[in-house]
Write a protein that holds these residues in place. Structure first.
Motif, PDB file in Angstrom:
ATOM      1  N   LEU A 293       1.080  -1.549   0.003  1.00 47.64           N
ATOM      2  CA  LEU A 293      -0.343  -0.254   0.172  1.00 47.64           C
ATOM      3  C   LEU A 293       0.763   1.458  -0.192  1.00 47.64           C
ATOM      4  CD1 LEU A 293      -3.113   0.864   0.134  1.00 47.64           C
ATOM      5  CD2 LEU A 293      -2.588   1.546   2.591  1.00 47.64           C
ATOM      6  N   VAL A 294       1.860   1.236   0.760  1.00 47.15           N
ATOM      7  CA  VAL A 294       2.886   2.648   1.237  1.00 47.15           C
ATOM      8  C   VAL A 294       3.484   2.753  -0.594  1.00 47.15           C
ATOM      9  CG1 VAL A 294       5.085   3.365   1.939  1.00 47.15           C
ATOM     10  CG2 VAL A 294       2.804   2.598   3.682  1.00 47.15           C
ATOM     11  N   LEU A 295       3.875   1.217  -1.289  1.00 44.86           N
ATOM     12  CA  LEU A 295       5.060   1.731  -2.365  1.00 44.86           C
ATOM     13  C   LEU A 295       3.952   2.168  -3.190  1.00 44.86           C
ATOM     14  CD1 LEU A 295       7.190  -1.730  -2.406  1.00 44.86           C
ATOM     15  CD2 LEU A 295       8.143   0.871  -1.787  1.00 44.86           C
ATOM     16  N   ILE A 296       2.252   2.052  -3.613  1.00 44.64           N
ATOM     17  CA  ILE A 296       1.337   2.853  -4.359  1.00 44.64           C
ATOM     18  C   ILE A 296       1.047   3.904  -4.007  1.00 44.64           C
ATOM     19  CG2 ILE A 296      -0.955   2.370  -4.985  1.00 44.64           C
ATOM     20  CD1 ILE A 296      -0.306  -0.603  -5.489  1.00 44.64           C
ATOM     21  N   LEU A 297       1.341   4.320  -2.882  1.00 44.26           N
ATOM     22  CA  LEU A 297       0.142   5.848  -2.451  1.00 44.26           C
ATOM     23  C   LEU A 297       1.753   6.591  -2.501  1.00 44.26           C
ATOM     24  CD1 LEU A 297      -2.283   4.567   0.789  1.00 44.26           C
ATOM     25  CD2 LEU A 297      -3.059   5.438  -1.626  1.00 44.26           C
ATOM     26  N   GLU A 298       2.491   6.621  -2.483  1.00 48.53           N
ATOM     27  CA  GLU A 298       3.399   6.928  -1.800  1.00 48.53           C
ATOM     28  C   GLU A 298       3.665   7.868  -3.099  1.00 48.53           C
ATOM     29  OE1 GLU A 298       6.163   9.440   0.042  1.00 48.53           O
ATOM     30  OE2 GLU A 298       5.156   8.473   0.713  1.00 48.53           O
ATOM     31  N   PRO A 299       4.079   7.286  -4.145  1.00 48.27           N
ATOM     32  CA  PRO A 299       4.814   8.303  -5.512  1.00 48.27           C
ATOM     33  C   PRO A 299       3.099   8.980  -5.436  1.00 48.27           C
ATOM     34  CG  PRO A 299       4.651   5.572  -5.869  1.00 48.27           C
ATOM     35  CD  PRO A 299       4.463   5.707  -4.658  1.00 48.27           C
ATOM     36  N   LEU A 300       1.645   8.541  -5.390  1.00 52.76           N
ATOM     37  CA  LEU A 300       0.578   9.275  -5.976  1.00 52.76           C
ATOM     38  C   LEU A 300       0.823  10.257  -4.742  1.00 52.76           C
ATOM     39  CD1 LEU A 300      -2.102   6.596  -6.576  1.00 52.76           C
ATOM     40  CD2 LEU A 300      -1.150   7.372  -8.412  1.00 52.76           C
ATOM     41  N   MET A 301       1.064  10.688  -3.472  1.00 54.95           N
ATOM     42  CA  MET A 301       0.935  11.412  -2.836  1.00 54.95           C
ATOM     43  C   MET A 301       1.711  12.647  -3.268  1.00 54.95           C
ATOM     44  SD  MET A 301       0.819   9.283   0.847  1.00 54.95           S
ATOM     45  CE  MET A 301      -0.282  10.758   1.164  1.00 54.95           C
ATOM     46  N   ALA A 302       2.799  12.249  -3.555  1.00 54.44           N
ATOM     47  CA  ALA A 302       3.996  12.874  -3.686  1.00 54.44           C
ATOM     48  C   ALA A 302       3.818  14.025  -5.462  1.00 54.44           C
ATOM     49  CB  ALA A 302       5.416  12.079  -4.284  1.00 54.44           C
ATOM     50  N   ARG A 303       3.382  13.093  -6.422  1.00 54.66           N
ATOM     51  CA  ARG A 303       3.135  14.212  -7.416  1.00 54.66           C
ATOM     52  C   ARG A 303       1.796  14.706  -7.017  1.00 54.66           C
ATOM     53  NH1 ARG A 303       0.264  10.852 -12.270  1.00 54.66           N
ATOM     54  NH2 ARG A 303      -1.361   9.541 -10.289  1.00 54.66           N
ATOM     55  N   ALA A 304       0.869  14.587  -6.071  1.00 52.14           N
ATOM     56  CA  ALA A 304       0.169  16.011  -5.804  1.00 52.14           C
ATOM     57  C   ALA A 304      -0.323  16.277  -4.691  1.00 52.14           C
ATOM     58  CB  ALA A 304      -1.255  14.659  -4.850  1.00 52.14           C
ATOM     59  N   ARG A 305       1.434  16.888  -4.362  1.00 53.72           N
ATOM     60  CA  ARG A 305       2.664  17.564  -3.246  1.00 53.72           C
ATOM     61  C   ARG A 305       2.843  18.429  -4.426  1.00 53.72           C
ATOM     62  NH1 ARG A 305       1.563  21.295  -0.089  1.00 53.72           N
ATOM     63  NH2 ARG A 305       3.130  21.330   1.231  1.00 53.72           N
ATOM     64  N   PHE A 306       3.351  17.804  -5.972  1.00 51.90           N
ATOM     65  CA  PHE A 306       4.319  18.271  -6.429  1.00 51.90           C
ATOM     66  C   PHE A 306       3.683  19.254  -6.927  1.00 51.90           C
ATOM     67  CE2 PHE A 306       5.255  18.857 -10.467  1.00 51.90           C
ATOM     68  CZ  PHE A 306       6.879  19.530 -10.974  1.00 51.90           C
ATOM     69  N   ARG A 307       1.511  18.853  -7.748  1.00 52.73           N
ATOM     70  CA  ARG A 307       1.231  19.533  -8.591  1.00 52.73           C
ATOM     71  C   ARG A 307       0.703  20.503  -7.787  1.00 52.73           C
ATOM     72  NH1 ARG A 307      -2.464  14.980 -11.733  1.00 52.73           N
ATOM     73  NH2 ARG A 307      -0.281  14.533 -13.006  1.00 52.73           N
ATOM     74  N   ALA A 308       0.223  20.743  -6.010  1.00 52.69           N
ATOM     75  CA  ALA A 308      -0.294  21.420  -5.016  1.00 52.69           C
ATOM     76  C   ALA A 308       0.956  22.583  -5.475  1.00 52.69           C
ATOM     77  CB  ALA A 308      -0.531  21.142  -4.334  1.00 52.69           C
ATOM     78  N   ILE A 309       1.931  22.408  -5.503  1.00 44.84           N
ATOM     79  CA  ILE A 309       3.150  23.435  -5.334  1.00 44.84           C
ATOM     80  C   ILE A 309       3.840  24.389  -6.433  1.00 44.84           C
ATOM     81  CG2 ILE A 309       5.803  23.304  -5.173  1.00 44.84           C
ATOM     82  CD1 ILE A 309       5.791  20.966  -3.247  1.00 44.84           C
ATOM     83  N   VAL A 310       3.761  22.923  -7.706  1.00 43.02           N
ATOM     84  CA  VAL A 310       3.639  24.086  -8.399  1.00 43.02           C
ATOM     85  C   VAL A 310       2.315  25.105  -9.421  1.00 43.02           C
ATOM     86  CG1 VAL A 310       3.329  23.724 -11.407  1.00 43.02           C
ATOM     87  CG2 VAL A 310       4.765  22.653  -9.870  1.00 43.02           C
ATOM     88  N   GLY A 311       1.339  24.664  -8.725  1.00 41.27           N
ATOM     89  CA  GLY A 311      -0.419  25.754  -8.982  1.00 41.27           C
ATOM     90  C   GLY A 311      -0.179  26.710  -7.990  1.00 41.27           C
ATOM     91  N   ARG A 312       0.415  26.488  -6.498  1.00 45.38           N
ATOM     92  CA  ARG A 312       0.637  28.336  -6.122  1.00 45.38           C
ATOM     93  C   ARG A 312       1.578  28.746  -6.719  1.00 45.38           C
ATOM     94  NH1 ARG A 312       3.000  25.844  -0.749  1.00 45.38           N
ATOM     95  NH2 ARG A 312       0.692  24.315  -1.262  1.00 45.38           N
ATOM     96  N   LEU A 313       2.484  28.459  -6.841  1.00 43.07           N
ATOM     97  CA  LEU A 313       4.322  29.325  -7.306  1.00 43.07           C
ATOM     98  C   LEU A 313       3.579  30.276  -8.515  1.00 43.07           C
ATOM     99  CD1 LEU A 313       7.016  27.140  -7.325  1.00 43.07           C
ATOM    100  CD2 LEU A 313       6.876  29.153  -6.070  1.00 43.07           C
ATOM    101  N   LYS A 314       2.319  28.950  -9.430  1.00 43.39           N
ATOM    102  CA  LYS A 314       1.749  29.601 -10.586  1.00 43.39           C
ATOM    103  C   LYS A 314       1.074  31.193 -10.272  1.00 43.39           C
ATOM    104  CE  LYS A 314       2.353  26.150 -14.055  1.00 43.39           C
ATOM    105  NZ  LYS A 314       1.378  24.846 -14.665  1.00 43.39           N
ATOM    106  N   GLN A 315       0.062  30.394  -9.583  1.00 45.83           N
ATOM    107  CA  GLN A 315      -0.662  31.886  -8.362  1.00 45.83           C
ATOM    108  C   GLN A 315       0.154  33.038  -7.829  1.00 45.83           C
ATOM    109  OE1 GLN A 315      -2.764  29.995  -5.844  1.00 45.83           O
ATOM    110  NE2 GLN A 315      -4.437  29.087  -7.339  1.00 45.83           N
ATOM    111  N   GLU A 316       0.841  32.608  -7.456  1.00 53.58           N
ATOM    112  CA  GLU A 316       1.970  34.103  -7.318  1.00 53.58           C
ATOM    113  C   GLU A 316       2.751  34.472  -8.004  1.00 53.58           C
ATOM    114  OE1 GLU A 316       4.681  32.368  -3.990  1.00 53.58           O
ATOM    115  OE2 GLU A 316       4.018  31.602  -2.600  1.00 53.58           O
TER     116      GLU A 316
END
Length: 62
Positions: free
Chosen positions: A27-50
């Protein structure tokens, strides 16, 4: 070693511990990349807004 598949899956009475730890690991091996990708997208979205906010501020101050 084991005489049948059921003995293998029972693991001598430790099956619950072995298979649950295997499941958690999978479960961790499946969820970890998904969570990392979601966090990356959130950071990129916030940087675009700024960046858009800074451009807007520059246009207003002209």
């Amino acid at each position: 070693m084991w005489n049948s598949p059921s003995e293998f899956f029972a693991m001598g009475g430790y099956a619950i511990y072995v298979w649950s730890s295997f499941g958690v690991c999978a479960l961790v091996l499946i969820l970890e990349p998904l969570m990392a990708r979601a966090r990356f997208r959130a950071i990129v979205g916030r940087l675009k807004q700024e960046q858009l906010a800074e451009q807007f501020d520059k246009e207003i101050s002209k």
